[in-house]
Design an enzyme around this catalytic site. Structure first.
Site, PDB file in Angstrom:
ATOM      1  N   TRP A   1       0.800  -1.162  -0.017  1.00  0.00           N
ATOM      2  CA  TRP A   1      -0.042  -0.006  -0.102  1.00  0.00           C
ATOM      3  C   TRP A   1       0.755   1.128   0.097  1.00  0.00           C
ATOM      4  O   TRP A   1       0.489   2.449  -0.611  1.00  0.00           O
ATOM      5  CB  TRP A   1      -0.924  -0.125   1.325  1.00  0.00           C
ATOM      6  CG  TRP A   1      -2.125  -1.113   0.999  1.00  0.00           C
ATOM      7  CD1 TRP A   1      -2.331  -2.289   1.583  1.00  0.00           C
ATOM      8  CD2 TRP A   1      -3.200  -1.125  -0.025  1.00  0.00           C
ATOM      9  NE1 TRP A   1      -3.293  -2.894   1.185  1.00  0.00           N
ATOM     10  CE2 TRP A   1      -3.746  -2.156   0.049  1.00  0.00           C
ATOM     11  CE3 TRP A   1      -3.520  -0.223  -1.135  1.00  0.00           C
ATOM     12  CZ2 TRP A   1      -4.802  -2.503  -0.786  1.00  0.00           C
ATOM     13  CZ3 TRP A   1      -4.558  -0.456  -1.962  1.00  0.00           C
ATOM     14  CH2 TRP A   1      -5.143  -1.667  -1.866  1.00  0.00           C
TER      15      TRP A   1
ATOM     16  N   ASP B   1      -1.410   6.512   6.462  1.00  0.00           N
ATOM     17  CA  ASP B   1      -2.564   5.615   5.857  1.00  0.00           C
ATOM     18  C   ASP B   1      -2.905   4.669   6.983  1.00  0.00           C
ATOM     19  O   ASP B   1      -2.034   3.963   7.178  1.00  0.00           O
ATOM     20  CB  ASP B   1      -2.190   5.281   4.608  1.00  0.00           C
ATOM     21  CG  ASP B   1      -3.117   4.151   4.176  1.00  0.00           C
ATOM     22  OD1 ASP B   1      -4.053   3.725   4.758  1.00  0.00           O
ATOM     23  OD2 ASP B   1      -2.760   3.316   3.155  1.00  0.00           O
TER      24      ASP B   1
ATOM     25  N   LYS C   1     -12.340  -1.471   6.322  1.00  0.00           N
ATOM     26  CA  LYS C   1     -11.118  -2.414   6.749  1.00  0.00           C
ATOM     27  C   LYS C   1     -11.696  -2.657   8.361  1.00  0.00           C
ATOM     28  O   LYS C   1     -11.836  -3.504   8.802  1.00  0.00           O
ATOM     29  CB  LYS C   1      -9.817  -1.986   6.833  1.00  0.00           C
ATOM     30  CG  LYS C   1      -9.127  -1.644   5.332  1.00  0.00           C
ATOM     31  CD  LYS C   1      -9.399  -2.560   4.508  1.00  0.00           C
ATOM     32  CE  LYS C   1      -9.321  -2.512   3.001  1.00  0.00           C
ATOM     33  NZ  LYS C   1      -7.999  -2.036   2.717  1.00  0.00           N
TER      34      LYS C   1
HETATM   35  C1  LIG Z   1      -7.431  -1.386   1.395  1.00  0.00           C
HETATM   36  C2  LIG Z   1      -6.330  -0.203   1.707  1.00  0.00           C
HETATM   37  C3  LIG Z   1      -6.230   0.774   0.655  1.00  0.00           C
HETATM   38  C4  LIG Z   1      -7.363   1.092  -0.483  1.00  0.00           C
HETATM   39  O1  LIG Z   1      -8.556   1.141  -0.136  1.00  0.00           O
HETATM   40  P1  LIG Z   1      -9.579   1.177  -1.361  1.00  0.00           P
HETATM   41  O2  LIG Z   1     -10.716   1.636  -0.673  1.00  0.00           O
HETATM   42  O3  LIG Z   1      -9.900  -0.233  -1.920  1.00  0.00           O
HETATM   43  O4  LIG Z   1      -9.204   2.130  -2.456  1.00  0.00           O
HETATM   44  C5  LIG Z   1      -5.300   1.890   0.792  1.00  0.00           C
HETATM   45  N1  LIG Z   1      -4.600   1.642   2.022  1.00  0.00           N
HETATM   46  C6  LIG Z   1      -4.484   0.279   2.820  1.00  0.00           C
HETATM   47  C7  LIG Z   1      -3.534   0.423   4.074  1.00  0.00           C
HETATM   48  C8  LIG Z   1      -5.446  -0.157   2.755  1.00  0.00           C
HETATM   49  O5  LIG Z   1      -5.694  -1.406   3.528  1.00  0.00           O
END
Ligand SMILES: *Cc1c(COP(=O)(O)O)cnc(C)c1O
Length: 362
Positions: free
Chosen positions: A103, A173, A197
């Site tokens: 990511w 993030d 998540k």
């Molecule tokens: C799932 C995830 C993303 C991307 O999320 P989307 O909503 O699918 O675009 C980005 N960063 C992390 C750490 C993630 O787990």
């Protein structure tokens, strides 16, 4: 189990707390006497305004968000933030990124479209199984921000100690660890998280951003939706927001408050993760993929060292009623995502299953 639900180890969208799903069910046909479902409601209505206001207020209380930070609900999921961060925060056109897995790699690739990206540290040399030492990074003075992915969902590594940014703005993030433990918001300039998540349904990101970082002097071609200022100036309602996700997230915030907040959530998560890691450390068949000090409390990748055996475990786990244990293709093996809503009994049942599998495959 009352609803015959499976233990779902999906990396996202993922499990929701059962009491939250029950409340949503109970309010589905007629939300609190409004005569309609929240899905059918005008986002400008009093009832929805109250849902959104309470969601923001509860989030602020849970995380202890200081007054000089905005909390925004933005559509586009996590991936859009890979672009919005550089579009909005690159003033000098320069940012430092730390590469710790899939990511952060995606974030780096996107940011390169908007300016100079300096990858100041990486754990690529060992297939992203650890967090590099970031206590003395080489950070140019005109760097706009330092970016990390605080929990790598695919590789299963977590930052337990933030990098020394030497006074520069830290951007994180937190998608796959959001609200899993207390967070000192003032350590960051901006935190963002895709909600599917650990919080709610897919299709929205929460952005917590320090007010002085919200700028108006962006490239004039920047789409209005992609400016943090648009969302900040309009309380996340410049256009129709993801009403349903805001509603569901708001319920999860209230649920977290009801169990005792993020400290209690952390206690439960640590306990849960320990059950699984203790088993992996004692097993002769399975091995955790990440070095112990950087292991994620939320996403646990593990392997047998044999791809056929891995596939056999995944198949047997599915047959035994456990869902989504197949590891991401870039890591292989298995991955158990044990987010906030995964009950401890789910992890205990998984460990019992893995123990039995191991005994049968000696
Ligand atoms: C799932 C995830 C993303 C991307 O999320 P989307 O909503 O699918 O675009 C980005 N960063 C992390 C750490 C993630 O787990």
């Amino acid at each position: 189990m009352q609803y015959n639900r499976s233990f779902n180890f999906s990396a996202g969208p993922a499990m929701m707390p059962e009491p939250v799903l029950e409340e949503i069910r109970d309010e589905m046909m007629n939300y609190r006497g409004s005569g309609m479902c929240v899905m059918e409601m005008s986002h400008r209505s009093k009832a929805f305004q109250q849902i959104a206001d309470e969601a923001e207020a509860d989030l602020r209380e849970l995380m202890g968000i200081p007054d000089n930070y905005k909390g925004l609900f933005v559509q586009g999921g996590g991936t859009l933030q890979f672009a919005m961060v550089p579009m909005n925060l690159m003033k000098n056109g320069k940012a430092v990124y730390i590469e710790t897995g899939a990511w952060s790699k995606k974030a780096i690739a996107e940011a390169k479209k908007y300016g100079e990206v300096i990858v100041a540290a990486s754990s690529k040399d060992k297939n992203f199984t650890y967090v590099p030492d970031c206590s003395d990074l080489d950070i140019p003075a005109d760097t706009d921000y330092v970016y990390i992915c605080e929990n790598e969902t695919i590789h299963g590594v977590t930052w337990n100690k933030l990098p020394d940014t030497k006074g520069h703005v830290l951007v994180s993030d937190q998608s796959s660890m959001f609200l899993s433990r207390p967070c000192n918001v003032s350590d960051y300039g901006l935190i963002w998280a895709g909600v599917q998540k650990n919080v709610g349904p897919a299709g929205m990101a929460i952005v917590i951003v320090r007010e002085d970082l919200i700028r108006d002097d962006l490239d004039p071609k920047t789409p209005i939706y992609l400016k943090y200022k648009t969302h900040a100036d309009n309380d996340s309602m410049y256009n129709t927001p993801n009403c349903w996700a805001i509603y569901c997230c708001g319920k999860v915030f209230k649920y977290l408050k009801s169990i005792g907040g993020l400290k209690e959530m952390q206690r439960r998560n640590e306990h849960k993760a320990k059950v699984l890691y203790d088993f992996l450390d004692s097993s002769k068949l399975f091995t955790g993929a990440v070095v112990p000090q950087d292991r994620s409390m939320m996403n646990v990748p593990f392997i047998t060292g044999n791809a056929d055996m891995d596939a056999a475990v995944v198949a047997a786990s599915k047959a035994a009623g456990f869902d989504n244990l197949k590891g991401h293709k870039s890591v292989g093996g298995l991955r158990a995502s044990i987010y906030n809503a995964m009950p401890e009994e789910g992890v205990v049942a998984l460990v019992d299953f893995l123990k039995k599998f191991e005994a049968e495959h000696k």
